[in-house]
Design a protein around this motif. Structure first.
Motif, PDB file in Angstrom:
ATOM      1  N   LYS A  27      30.222  50.730  84.550  1.00 34.05           N
ATOM      2  CA  LYS A  27      29.492  50.837  85.689  1.00 34.05           C
ATOM      3  C   LYS A  27      27.908  51.323  85.710  1.00 34.05           C
ATOM      4  O   LYS A  27      27.582  52.025  86.450  1.00 34.05           O
ATOM      5  CB  LYS A  27      30.248  51.420  86.944  1.00 34.05           C
ATOM      6  N   PRO A  28      27.242  50.620  84.880  1.00 35.79           N
ATOM      7  CA  PRO A  28      25.834  51.241  84.570  1.00 35.79           C
ATOM      8  C   PRO A  28      25.335  50.871  85.904  1.00 35.79           C
ATOM      9  O   PRO A  28      25.324  49.817  86.292  1.00 35.79           O
ATOM     10  CB  PRO A  28      25.305  50.166  83.324  1.00 35.79           C
ATOM     11  N   SER A  29      24.261  51.551  86.093  1.00 34.45           N
ATOM     12  CA  SER A  29      23.269  51.130  87.409  1.00 34.45           C
ATOM     13  C   SER A  29      22.444  49.973  87.033  1.00 34.45           C
ATOM     14  O   SER A  29      22.144  49.606  85.952  1.00 34.45           O
ATOM     15  CB  SER A  29      22.499  52.356  87.602  1.00 34.45           C
ATOM     16  N   LYS A  30      22.213  49.184  88.211  1.00 31.61           N
ATOM     17  CA  LYS A  30      21.373  48.079  87.863  1.00 31.61           C
ATOM     18  C   LYS A  30      19.997  48.371  87.459  1.00 31.61           C
ATOM     19  O   LYS A  30      19.164  47.479  87.224  1.00 31.61           O
ATOM     20  CB  LYS A  30      21.234  47.189  89.173  1.00 31.61           C
ATOM     21  N   ARG A  31      19.685  49.380  87.539  1.00 28.21           N
ATOM     22  CA  ARG A  31      18.308  50.034  87.129  1.00 28.21           C
ATOM     23  C   ARG A  31      18.111  50.078  85.576  1.00 28.21           C
ATOM     24  O   ARG A  31      17.248  50.366  84.987  1.00 28.21           O
ATOM     25  CB  ARG A  31      17.989  51.174  87.733  1.00 28.21           C
ATOM     26  N   GLU A  32      19.469  50.082  85.131  1.00 27.56           N
ATOM     27  CA  GLU A  32      19.525  50.500  83.366  1.00 27.56           C
ATOM     28  C   GLU A  32      19.536  49.247  82.837  1.00 27.56           C
ATOM     29  O   GLU A  32      19.854  48.097  83.115  1.00 27.56           O
ATOM     30  CB  GLU A  32      20.780  51.134  83.255  1.00 27.56           C
ATOM     31  N   PRO A  33      18.586  49.197  81.596  1.00 29.86           N
ATOM     32  CA  PRO A  33      18.549  47.978  80.785  1.00 29.86           C
ATOM     33  C   PRO A  33      19.892  47.209  80.297  1.00 29.86           C
ATOM     34  O   PRO A  33      19.943  46.259  80.332  1.00 29.86           O
ATOM     35  CB  PRO A  33      17.611  48.465  79.632  1.00 29.86           C
ATOM     36  N   VAL A  34      20.682  48.478  80.184  1.00 29.84           N
ATOM     37  CA  VAL A  34      21.970  47.830  79.525  1.00 29.84           C
ATOM     38  C   VAL A  34      22.931  46.890  80.366  1.00 29.84           C
ATOM     39  O   VAL A  34      23.630  45.751  80.133  1.00 29.84           O
ATOM     40  CB  VAL A  34      22.971  49.043  79.214  1.00 29.84           C
ATOM     41  N   PHE A  35      22.795  46.840  81.712  1.00 32.82           N
ATOM     42  CA  PHE A  35      23.579  46.367  82.741  1.00 32.82           C
ATOM     43  C   PHE A  35      23.011  44.742  82.843  1.00 32.82           C
ATOM     44  O   PHE A  35      23.635  44.096  82.622  1.00 32.82           O
ATOM     45  CB  PHE A  35      23.460  46.863  84.210  1.00 32.82           C
ATOM     46  N   TRP A  36      21.457  44.775  82.628  1.00 37.66           N
ATOM     47  CA  TRP A  36      20.998  43.409  82.478  1.00 37.66           C
ATOM     48  C   TRP A  36      21.265  42.830  81.330  1.00 37.66           C
ATOM     49  O   TRP A  36      21.307  41.334  81.153  1.00 37.66           O
ATOM     50  CB  TRP A  36      19.462  43.673  82.974  1.00 37.66           C
ATOM     51  N   MET A  37      21.155  43.471  80.132  1.00 43.73           N
ATOM     52  CA  MET A  37      21.400  42.896  78.844  1.00 43.73           C
ATOM     53  C   MET A  37      22.872  42.218  78.817  1.00 43.73           C
ATOM     54  O   MET A  37      22.869  41.115  78.288  1.00 43.73           O
ATOM     55  CB  MET A  37      21.093  44.007  77.687  1.00 43.73           C
ATOM     56  N   ASN A  38      23.786  43.163  79.116  1.00 41.94           N
ATOM     57  CA  ASN A  38      24.987  42.601  79.200  1.00 41.94           C
ATOM     58  C   ASN A  38      25.291  41.423  80.164  1.00 41.94           C
ATOM     59  O   ASN A  38      25.966  40.519  79.825  1.00 41.94           O
ATOM     60  CB  ASN A  38      25.942  43.750  79.709  1.00 41.94           C
ATOM     61  N   THR A  39      24.615  41.530  81.135  1.00 40.56           N
ATOM     62  CA  THR A  39      24.764  40.315  82.160  1.00 40.56           C
ATOM     63  C   THR A  39      24.062  39.189  81.805  1.00 40.56           C
ATOM     64  O   THR A  39      24.582  38.092  81.879  1.00 40.56           O
ATOM     65  CB  THR A  39      24.100  40.859  83.553  1.00 40.56           C
ATOM     66  N   THR A  40      22.974  39.166  81.170  1.00 39.54           N
ATOM     67  CA  THR A  40      22.127  38.190  80.606  1.00 39.54           C
ATOM     68  C   THR A  40      22.818  37.424  79.313  1.00 39.54           C
ATOM     69  O   THR A  40      23.022  36.183  79.393  1.00 39.54           O
ATOM     70  CB  THR A  40      20.850  38.319  80.051  1.00 39.54           C
ATOM     71  N   ILE A  41      23.464  38.370  78.586  1.00 35.69           N
ATOM     72  CA  ILE A  41      24.465  37.590  77.521  1.00 35.69           C
ATOM     73  C   ILE A  41      25.509  36.905  77.947  1.00 35.69           C
ATOM     74  O   ILE A  41      25.953  35.641  77.505  1.00 35.69           O
ATOM     75  CB  ILE A  41      24.648  38.674  76.441  1.00 35.69           C
ATOM     76  N   ALA A  42      26.152  37.586  78.776  1.00 36.35           N
ATOM     77  CA  ALA A  42      27.469  36.835  79.611  1.00 36.35           C
ATOM     78  C   ALA A  42      27.028  35.695  80.032  1.00 36.35           C
ATOM     79  O   ALA A  42      27.786  34.640  79.966  1.00 36.35           O
ATOM     80  CB  ALA A  42      28.076  37.834  80.529  1.00 36.35           C
ATOM     81  N   VAL A  43      26.085  35.615  81.070  1.00 36.38           N
ATOM     82  CA  VAL A  43      25.623  34.078  81.603  1.00 36.38           C
ATOM     83  C   VAL A  43      25.148  33.251  80.763  1.00 36.38           C
ATOM     84  O   VAL A  43      25.467  32.082  80.903  1.00 36.38           O
ATOM     85  CB  VAL A  43      24.337  34.749  82.602  1.00 36.38           C
ATOM     86  N   PHE A  44      24.305  33.697  79.686  1.00 35.54           N
ATOM     87  CA  PHE A  44      23.813  32.441  78.783  1.00 35.54           C
ATOM     88  C   PHE A  44      25.029  32.094  77.951  1.00 35.54           C
ATOM     89  O   PHE A  44      24.963  30.954  77.797  1.00 35.54           O
ATOM     90  CB  PHE A  44      23.034  33.690  77.730  1.00 35.54           C
ATOM     91  N   PHE A  45      25.983  32.842  77.565  1.00 32.41           N
ATOM     92  CA  PHE A  45      27.111  32.377  76.739  1.00 32.41           C
ATOM     93  C   PHE A  45      28.136  31.464  77.886  1.00 32.41           C
ATOM     94  O   PHE A  45      28.871  30.497  77.239  1.00 32.41           O
ATOM     95  CB  PHE A  45      27.736  33.141  76.016  1.00 32.41           C
ATOM     96  N   SER A  46      28.193  31.643  78.895  1.00 36.79           N
ATOM     97  CA  SER A  46      28.929  31.006  79.842  1.00 36.79           C
ATOM     98  C   SER A  46      28.282  29.514  80.072  1.00 36.79           C
ATOM     99  O   SER A  46      29.283  28.619  79.916  1.00 36.79           O
ATOM    100  CB  SER A  46      28.858  31.635  81.376  1.00 36.79           C
ATOM    101  N   ILE A  47      27.033  29.591  80.189  1.00 39.04           N
ATOM    102  CA  ILE A  47      26.369  28.391  80.225  1.00 39.04           C
ATOM    103  C   ILE A  47      26.509  27.364  78.981  1.00 39.04           C
ATOM    104  O   ILE A  47      26.938  26.171  78.992  1.00 39.04           O
ATOM    105  CB  ILE A  47      24.766  28.369  80.643  1.00 39.04           C
TER     106      ILE A  47
END
Length: 471
Positions: free
Chosen positions: A425-445
């Motif tokens: 549960k990293p904060s949405k202010r932390e880069p790791v949250f957005w990095m993980n989310t971006t990778i997951a969304v990119f590979f979903s597409i």
């Protein structure tokens, strides 16, 4: 709940467990957790007796396999710059992905709930239905289809060895060689547990290094010889074909780095598991860097956009004449066949675990008649079915691209990042949250597009499909 208990150890320790929204230190006496609480699959197949170096052997065998010989073919659709970038990013992202899975598993183990299987992770993190109806079946189908494709490749390599040794006699067909390879796999499938494969997987590591050296040396030898084919690095085809070829190429790279059984490999580690998986991954990715880049760069340099689906197919010309010494080509194929058998058995482990869980009794001895007979029958039938299907569908290469898009991509490029964000549960202010989310969304597409590209390729090749074809 499908989660598995921690293996017995002699000491008690204080471990934080969740109580509502708070963590309270609770003493967990591991010596009081009886192994009989485990189901037969976890107890007999996923034995937690290995060290980090054994884990490195398992990881290397599951990733550094003969499909890496298709990487120059992927470069033919990408070119030098995009190819090197995609290969490098594939290594970085998958190392990070597998490390995240190991951290999530370590976290649960420290909370007194060691998870031994991918579906256990999905069950605990995403909910019971995700584990039972999506992640579990996806992993099982993926691993079994990998076994099918490896059996097909093993039969094709044996056929090549036969034709090199006896070029005037072509009476034996592909399905004959699949039966031979299936016989070897039938014996090796009876090895009782994942941990029991540690010595075989050490040999497998040596074999993958050996045939990678052969592939690299062969490409350089041909590329520098007077018979070298013309080197053309342009990307062929219409704009539409180029676009679909790019997605196919990226899917090939993603599938080559794919694993799908990281939790099961980590389950073979003796507790405590903290830090051991990172060492095992370091062993694996050292081998990855040595083999993937040397084979890919040398193969694409030597053959350009004419690189074949498997680079050693370029070692003979269109008339069947060997461009390298015949003994060298024979040796390369022998090394590949031997490693294919080890890789196939590794990817049989989720099937073996399922069969063991369904047909064995954890309260009886592992090698009692009650457990040994069902194990022999069920594992033999699973191998026979895999080899028969491979013989019937020798065009399975097209189908494995679809399976890779729908199997390897979610298991290795999407779920690890979702698991990590939901667990830590990293904060949405932390880069790791957005990095993980971006990778997951990119590979979903990407998974959707790659699946469409794979279906398109299947449709284009459908007119050439024939059961039990001698390819």
């Amino acid at each position: 709940m499908i989660t598995s208990a921690v293996r017995a150890s002699s000491n008690s320790e204080h471990i934080a467990v969740h109580a509502g929204d708070h963590k309270q230190p609770v003493a967990v006496d591991h010596s009081q957790i009886d192994e009989q609480e485990l189901d037969a699959g976890a107890l007999f197949v996923l034995k937690s007796k290995g060290s980090w170096i054994h884990c490195g052997y398992h990881l290397t065998t599951s990733i550094v396999a003969p499909p890496l010989l298709s990487l120059p073919f992927a470069f033919a659709s990408l070119g030098w710059v995009a190819g090197v970038i995609c290969l490098t990013m594939g290594a970085i992202i998958t190392f990070y992905s597998y490390h995240l899975i190991s951290l999530v598993l370590e976290h649960h183990a420290q909370l007194g709930n060691r998870l031994l299987r991918f579906r256990d992770m999905a069950h605990d993190i995403l909910g019971p239905k995700w584990g039972r109806y999506y992640v579990g079946p996806t992993q099982l189908i993926l691993c079994y289809t990998v076994v099918l494709s490896l059996a097909l490749l093993g039969g094709q390599c044996l056929k090549t060895i036969y034709l090199l040794s006896n070029p005037v006699n072509e009476s034996m067909k592909l399905y004959h060689f699949l039966i031979i390879f299936g016989g070897l796999l039938l014996v090796m499938a009876q090895i009782p547990s994942f941990h029991s494969l540690r010595h075989i997987n050490l040999i497998s590591l040596v074999l993958c290094l050996a045939y990678s050296v052969c592939a690299t040396a062969g490409s350089i030898y041909i590329g520098m010889s007077s018979n070298a084919p013309p080197k053309d690095y342009s990307i062929k085809g219409s704009t539409v074909n180029k676009v679909f070829s790019v997605f196919n190429a990226v899917a090939i790279i993603a599938t080559t780095f794919g694993n799908g059984i990281i939790p099961e490999i980590q389950a073979t580690l003796t507790p405590p598991v903290k830090g051991k998986m990172f060492k095992g991954l370091s062993v694996c990715y050292t081998t990855v860097c040595v083999t993937f880049f040397s084979v890919t760069i040398s193969g694409y340099w030597a053959f350009g956009n004419n690189a074949g689906g498997i680079i050693i197919s370029n070692f003979t010309d269109e008339n069947g004449r060997s461009l390298v010494p015949k003994w060298f080509l024979l040796l390369t194929n022998v090394l590949i066949v031997l490693q294919l058998s080890a890789v196939s058995v590794v990817y049989l482990q989720p099937t073996n675990e399922l069969l063991e869980r369904r047909f064995s009794d954890p309260k009886s001895a592992e090698f009692s008649a009650r457990n040994a007979i069902p194990r022999l029958i069920s594992r033999s039938l699973s191998v026979v079915l895999a080899v028969t299907t491979a013989a019937m569908l020798p065009f399975f290469g097209d189908i494995i691209a679809l399976i890779g898009a729908l199997g390897f991509t979610p298991l290795d490029f999407i779920l690890p990042f979702v698991f990590s964000n939901l667990t830590f549960k990293p904060s949405k202010r932390e880069p790791v949250f957005w990095m993980n989310t971006t990778i997951a969304v990119f590979f979903s597409i990407f998974a959707v597009i790659a699946a469409v590209a794979a279906v398109r390729q299947i449709a284009l090749d459908a007119t050439t499909y024939r059961l039990f074809a001698n390819v």
